[in-house]
Design a protein around this motif. Structure first.
Motif, PDB file in Angstrom:
ATOM      1  N   ALA A 175       0.834  -1.199   0.000  1.00  0.00           N
ATOM      2  CA  ALA A 175       0.000   0.000   0.000  1.00  0.00           C
ATOM      3  C   ALA A 175       0.870   1.250   0.000  1.00  0.00           C
ATOM      4  CB  ALA A 175      -0.930  -0.006   1.217  1.00  0.00           C
ATOM      5  N   GLU A 176       1.974   1.188   0.764  1.00  0.00           N
ATOM      6  CA  GLU A 176       2.852   2.361   0.857  1.00  0.00           C
ATOM      7  C   GLU A 176       3.545   2.639  -0.471  1.00  0.00           C
ATOM      8  OE1 GLU A 176       2.725  -0.041   3.094  1.00  0.00           O
ATOM      9  OE2 GLU A 176       2.271   0.915   5.015  1.00  0.00           O
ATOM     10  N   LEU A 177       3.950   1.570  -1.148  1.00  0.00           N
ATOM     11  CA  LEU A 177       4.621   1.751  -2.440  1.00  0.00           C
ATOM     12  C   LEU A 177       3.680   2.419  -3.445  1.00  0.00           C
ATOM     13  CD1 LEU A 177       7.121   1.251  -4.170  1.00  0.00           C
ATOM     14  CD2 LEU A 177       6.330  -1.076  -4.560  1.00  0.00           C
ATOM     15  N   ALA A 178       2.458   1.915  -3.530  1.00  0.00           N
ATOM     16  CA  ALA A 178       1.499   2.481  -4.486  1.00  0.00           C
ATOM     17  C   ALA A 178       1.143   3.920  -4.098  1.00  0.00           C
ATOM     18  CB  ALA A 178       0.241   1.609  -4.528  1.00  0.00           C
TER      19      ALA A 178
ATOM     20  N   ARG B 249       1.960   7.303  -6.178  1.00  0.00           N
ATOM     21  CA  ARG B 249       0.860   8.213  -6.537  1.00  0.00           C
ATOM     22  C   ARG B 249       1.215   9.661  -6.171  1.00  0.00           C
ATOM     23  NH1 ARG B 249      -3.473  10.607  -3.933  1.00  0.00           N
ATOM     24  NH2 ARG B 249      -5.186  11.089  -5.365  1.00  0.00           N
ATOM     25  N   GLU B 250       1.775   9.823  -4.975  1.00  0.00           N
ATOM     26  CA  GLU B 250       2.147  11.153  -4.509  1.00  0.00           C
ATOM     27  C   GLU B 250       3.187  11.780  -5.447  1.00  0.00           C
ATOM     28  OE1 GLU B 250       3.715  13.022  -0.284  1.00  0.00           O
ATOM     29  OE2 GLU B 250       3.323  10.894  -0.454  1.00  0.00           O
ATOM     30  N   LEU B 251       4.151  10.978  -5.862  1.00  0.00           N
ATOM     31  CA  LEU B 251       5.194  11.456  -6.776  1.00  0.00           C
ATOM     32  C   LEU B 251       4.598  11.863  -8.124  1.00  0.00           C
ATOM     33  CD1 LEU B 251       8.204  11.826  -7.497  1.00  0.00           C
ATOM     34  CD2 LEU B 251       8.272   9.390  -8.065  1.00  0.00           C
TER      35      LEU B 251
ATOM     36  N   VAL C  91       4.693  15.622 -10.016  1.00  0.00           N
ATOM     37  CA  VAL C  91       5.343  15.886 -11.302  1.00  0.00           C
ATOM     38  C   VAL C  91       4.317  16.181 -12.395  1.00  0.00           C
ATOM     39  CG1 VAL C  91       6.844  14.911 -13.092  1.00  0.00           C
ATOM     40  CG2 VAL C  91       7.346  14.499 -10.676  1.00  0.00           C
ATOM     41  N   GLY C  92       3.219  15.436 -12.376  1.00  0.00           N
ATOM     42  CA  GLY C  92       2.248  15.546 -13.468  1.00  0.00           C
ATOM     43  C   GLY C  92       1.103  16.501 -13.200  1.00  0.00           C
ATOM     44  N   GLY C  93       0.950  16.921 -11.954  1.00  0.00           N
ATOM     45  CA  GLY C  93      -0.127  17.854 -11.631  1.00  0.00           C
ATOM     46  C   GLY C  93      -1.167  17.220 -10.727  1.00  0.00           C
TER      47      GLY C  93
ATOM     48  N   VAL D 172      -5.111   9.571 -10.581  1.00  0.00           N
ATOM     49  CA  VAL D 172      -4.253   8.439 -10.230  1.00  0.00           C
ATOM     50  C   VAL D 172      -4.784   7.796  -8.959  1.00  0.00           C
ATOM     51  CG1 VAL D 172      -1.916   7.675  -9.672  1.00  0.00           C
ATOM     52  CG2 VAL D 172      -2.246   9.614 -11.204  1.00  0.00           C
ATOM     53  N   GLU D 173      -4.998   6.488  -9.004  1.00  0.00           N
ATOM     54  CA  GLU D 173      -5.490   5.771  -7.822  1.00  0.00           C
ATOM     55  C   GLU D 173      -4.511   4.676  -7.442  1.00  0.00           C
ATOM     56  OE1 GLU D 173      -8.004   6.727  -6.058  1.00  0.00           O
ATOM     57  OE2 GLU D 173      -8.557   8.303  -7.474  1.00  0.00           O
TER      58      GLU D 173
END
Lengths: 86, 130
Positions: free
Chosen positions: B14-17, B21-23, B27-29, B34-35
Motif C-alpha cells: 500500500a505504501e509503495l502504491a 501516486r504522490e510522486l 510531477v504531473g499535476g 491516479v489511484e
C-alpha cells in the motif's frame, strides 16, 4: 509551413523530475516537435523520462530546437519553464 | 472527474502504491486521476481484487484507464479484474512500475488519449536513466 527555431538556456536549477514534467506539459500545447540537447544527448520534450535522463544540472546550458508551424511559440513556452525552474 | 486518462497503480505494498501516486501528482499535476491499489484488504503485503476493482472505477473519468502492476500477483490480480469486467478502454500495461507510471501520468496530464498514455508507459522500458 515548417519552421525551425533554436535557442539556448542556462538552467537556474537542476532539470529534475518536477521541471521535466512542466517541460512536457508546456511542449504538449504545441504542434511543433521540441528537442532538448545536453552534453551530446538529445531528448524529445514530450518524454519526461528522457528529459530527466539528460541529467542537466544547474548552471549548465541546454540547447532547444523546435520544428513545426508554431516552433517559435513552442520554444518560448519551454524556455519560460526552464528559466523559472527551481 | 478530470476527463484525463486514469491511472491505477497495483502493488503488493500500500505504501509503495501510495508513495508513487504522490510522486506522480507532484510531477504531473494535482488534477491527475491516479489511484493506488496496494496491499491486501487488511493492509498487509499482497494484492486485493476488491481494491483494484474499486480503484479502476474511481480512476475512470471517461477517457480510459491504464492499469500498471508492479510484478507477480499484482499482474495476476489486475488481469482477473479486467477479465471479469472487460472494457475496451481499461487496459493493463507491461511497463516498469515507477518509470512507466511517470511517463504515462505526465502525458495523461497534457490531455493525451489512452493510446498515447499506453505508448508512453511501454516506451519507458527502453529509456535509460544514465
Amino acid at each position: 509551413m515548417s519552421v525551425n527555431s533554436e535557442t539556448a538556456v542556462v538552467l537556474p536549477a537542476h532539470l529534475h523530475a518536477r521541471p521535466a514534467g512542466q517541460v512536457v506539459q508546456a511542449a504538449a500545447r504545441f504542434q511543433a516537435d521540441v528537442e532538448i540537447e545536453y552534453a551530446g544527448k538529445v531528448a524529445n520534450a514530450r518524454g519526461v523520462l528522457a528529459v530527466m535522463a539528460l541529467g542537466a544540472t544547474a548552471g549548465t546550458t541546454v540547447t532547444l530546437r523546435a520544428t513545426g508551424p508554431d516552433a517559435a511559440e513552442a520554444l518560448d513556452a519551454v524556455v519560460a519553464v526552464l528559466s523559472a525552474a527551481q | 472527474m478530470t476527463g484525463s486518462v486514469g491511472i491505477v497503480l497495483v502493488s503488493h505494498s500500500a505504501e509503495l502504491a501510495a508513495g508513487l501516486r504522490e510522486l506522480l501528482l507532484q510531477v504531473g499535476g494535482q488534477s491527475l486521476a491516479v489511484e493506488a491499489a496496494g496491499g491486501t484488504d487488511e493492509g498487509g503485503i499482497g494484492t486485493s481484487y476488491d481494491l483494484v476493482r474499486a480503484a479502476i472505477e474511481k480512476a475512470d473519468g471517461g477517457a480510459g484507464v491504464l492499469v500498471i502492476p508492479d510484478l507477480g500477483s499484482s499482474v495476476l490480480t489486475a488481469r482477473v479484474v479486467l477479465d471479469d469486467r472487460p472494457a475496451p478502454d481499461v487496459v493493463i500495461v507491461d511497463a516498469p512500475f515507477v518509470e512507466g507510471a511517470m511517463a504515462a501520468a505526465v502525458i495523461a496530464g497534457t490531455g493525451a488519449d489512452l493510446a498515447a498514455a499506453v505508448a508512453a508507459a511501454e516506451e519507458a522500458r527502453d529509456v535509460r536513466k544514465l
